[in-house]
Write a protein that holds these residues in place. Structure first.
Motif, PDB file in Angstrom:
ATOM      1  N   GLY A  82      16.450  98.592 -32.213  1.00  0.00           N
ATOM      2  CA  GLY A  82      16.131  99.977 -31.875  1.00  0.00           C
ATOM      3  C   GLY A  82      17.342 100.893 -31.957  1.00  0.00           C
ATOM      4  O   GLY A  82      17.204 102.112 -32.096  1.00  0.00           O
ATOM      5  N   THR A  85      17.462 103.456 -34.933  1.00  0.00           N
ATOM      6  CA  THR A  85      16.844 104.776 -34.797  1.00  0.00           C
ATOM      7  C   THR A  85      17.738 105.717 -33.996  1.00  0.00           C
ATOM      8  O   THR A  85      17.921 106.891 -34.357  1.00  0.00           O
ATOM      9  N   SER A 139      12.036 100.075 -36.766  1.00  0.00           N
ATOM     10  CA  SER A 139      13.185 100.975 -36.943  1.00  0.00           C
ATOM     11  C   SER A 139      13.616 101.044 -38.406  1.00  0.00           C
ATOM     12  O   SER A 139      14.113 102.077 -38.870  1.00  0.00           O
TER      13      SER A 139
END
Length: 542
Positions: A82, A85, A139
């Motif tokens: 993550g 992102t 992502s």
């Protein structure tokens, strides 16, 4: 939201991400997922954090830097994808370059926090550079989609979706999405996306102007240059010991990418590089790399902004960049062969000195006037004869043999300038007079024998004649130490050595240095002195 409320939220979030509130010793990603997932869902929070840096509030600045550092470190520790992102958004809103270039403070806590952020950001870029696209990961899907939002409207001057032909010309083939998936690292994709969205229109203006002027027949190959540009900076950052000031500017990564790409476009246009000639792109990057040492020096001085240091093509012409490149190649070649050149340099210095000495002797053999002075053909004596006026022809050696000074009888030389102050006294009394000081240079040279006995005095009327005789006789008799020859003669010697060494280094350009048993072992067993000596053949008399 009040400033105090924002500070409280920022601090609490930072404490949670740091892990300081958790009692259990076992650490896991689950403890931090709520914060990560909330930030990913509400990405505009990153925009707010970046914008608040402009308030120059020390508490906000410190807690913002620490929060981002901890987010990166925790994500990398637990391999949480993550962060891709979040990193994309932070780069997008220039969080890192804002910290690196906006904040000026003496606050030690902020300075220390910034240093930790630099380490974390370097590690983040390394992680992104080593990661390839895997579309089973959300992502990665987001990253790919965000890239094409900007890419498809950047390949023509109208801002319309790119055609297949435009993608092909820019280096992305007829299937650009598949090409990116198979050939891009996440860092490369992120670099290209951030670069294309940059509000600075300098690159886009040049890029689109070339498209229009060439009727779309000539396109700057975005992929090839971005790929090489990314790898170039990765390699430079891996050399922290050599480029400490560049490494310390890692928070300006996006600026480095932008200005390098802009420099590449300018050089691509100025050199009229061709895509079908693969070496053209190599030469552009060789030219840029040759100026990296200069960039390191500029950054170390801290007299200019990072942007000004990176904007090489604005501060240097193409010719100046190539001159720097030539000097760098020369230095590299010299350093490569330096351990093997000890004996060769001695031979070279001796030969050049012999050559210059021979030139001076030839001038002495021609003779000069006032006294007619000349060196005997066997170079063992100086012939001289006084004339009231210069005859039509030089006297023969037979006419001069009666008056000679043997070189072995000369023990010392002296030189005295005469007529230096002629006319100066009169000029002080009459401002209408013009002094001729400096237009003539009369010098009395005296040859001294044993016990400083004067053997002969004569005059020269130019600096050249003076040093022809003084340097010539000194070199012929070997009566000089370093620094005792004239500046002109010394410059000639140094220039000849430099020219000869450079020429001979060219002959070694494609040869590799043979490894030695030890670094300081100069035995002929470990290198071929004959090879170094052989390349001096046919350069001057033997």
């Amino acid at each position: 939201m009040s400033s105090e409320t924002y500070k409280a939220i920022l601090k609490i979030t930072g404490i949670v991400v740091s892990g300081g509130i958790f009692v259990a010793k076992e650490d896991s990603l689950d403890k931090y997922l709520p914060v990560f997932e909330s930030l990913i869902e509400y990405l505009d929070v990153i925009d707010i954090v970046t914008h608040k840096l402009y308030l120059q509030d020390s508490k906000i600045t410190y807690n913002s830097i620490k929060l981002v550092t901890d987010l990166i470190n925790k994500a990398l520790r637990f391999k949480y994808d993550g962060i891709i992102t979040l990193a994309g958004r932070m780069k997008h809103v220039t969080f890192f370059s804002t910290v690196g270039n906006l904040i000026e403070t003496d606050d030690k806590s902020i300075l220390d926090a910034t240093e930790y952020l630099k380490i974390a950001y370097y590690n983040l870029n390394e992680y992104l550079n080593n990661s390839r696209f895997d579309l089973s990961i959300k992502s990665h899907q987001v990253m790919l989609n965000n890239l094409f939002i900007y890419l498809e409207v950047s390949l023509n001057e109208y801002g319309t979706p790119a055609t297949t032909e435009e993608y092909i010309k820019a280096g992305f083939t007829e299937n650009p999405r598949n090409f990116v998936i198979e050939n891009f690292s996440l860092l490369l994709a992120m670099n290209l996306k951030i670069f294309l969205k940059d509000p600075n229109f300098t690159f886009k203006k040049r890029f689109h102007e070339e498209l229009m002027m060439s009727n779309h027949s000539r396109t700057f190959p975005l992929f090839l240059f971005m790929d090489r540009c990314t790898q170039m900076w990765i390699d430079i950052f891996h050399r922290k010991d050599k480029y400490p000031f560049i490494y310390s500017s890692v928070l300006s990564w996006e600026l480095m990418i932008y200005y390098t790409m802009n420099n590449c476009l300018i050089l691509w246009q100025e050199t009229k590089a061709q895509l079908d000639n693969g070496s053209d792109i190599d030469k552009i990057f060789q030219l840029l790399l040759s100026n990296i040492d200069s960039l390191e020096i500029e950054m170390s001085k801290k007299l200019k902004s990072v942007e000004d240091c990176l904007d090489i093509t604005s501060s240097k012409t193409g010719e100046e960049m190539r001159r720097t490149q030539v000097l760098r190649i020369k230095d590299q070649q010299m350093n490569q062969w330096k351990p093997k050149f000890t004996e060769f340099n001695k031979v070279l210095a001796t030969e050049v000195l012999d050559f210059v000495s021979e030139q001076r002797v030839i001038q002495l053999l021609k003779g000069s006037w006032y006294y007619f002075l000349t060196l005997a053909p066997n170079r063992t004596a100086i012939y001289y004869k006084e004339y009231l006026e210069k005859p039509a022809l030089n006297p023969s050696y037979e006419e001069l043999e009666g008056r000679a000074i043997r070189l072995r009888d000369i023990h010392e030389f002296s030189s005295t300038k005469v007529g230096e102050h002629i006319g100066e006294e009169e000029k002080r009394h009459n401002s209408m007079l013009i002094s001729i000081k400096g237009t003539i240079s009369y010098e009395r040279i005296t040859l001294l024998g044993e016990n400083n006995k004067k053997l002969l005095s004569f005059y020269t009327d130019t600096e050249v004649n003076k040093y022809v005789w003084l340097d010539g006789l000194k070199m012929l008799k070997g009566m000089f130490s370093p620094g005792q020859l004239s500046n002109d003669t010394q410059r000639q010697i140094e220039l000849l050595i430099d020219i000869r060494r450079n020429t001979q280094l060219l002959a070694l350009e494609n040869k590799s240095v043979k490894p030695s048993a030890t670094d300081d072992d100069e035995d002929d067993e470990y290198y071929d002195l004959d090879e170094l000596t052989a390349i001096t053949d046919n350069f001057h008399y033997r």
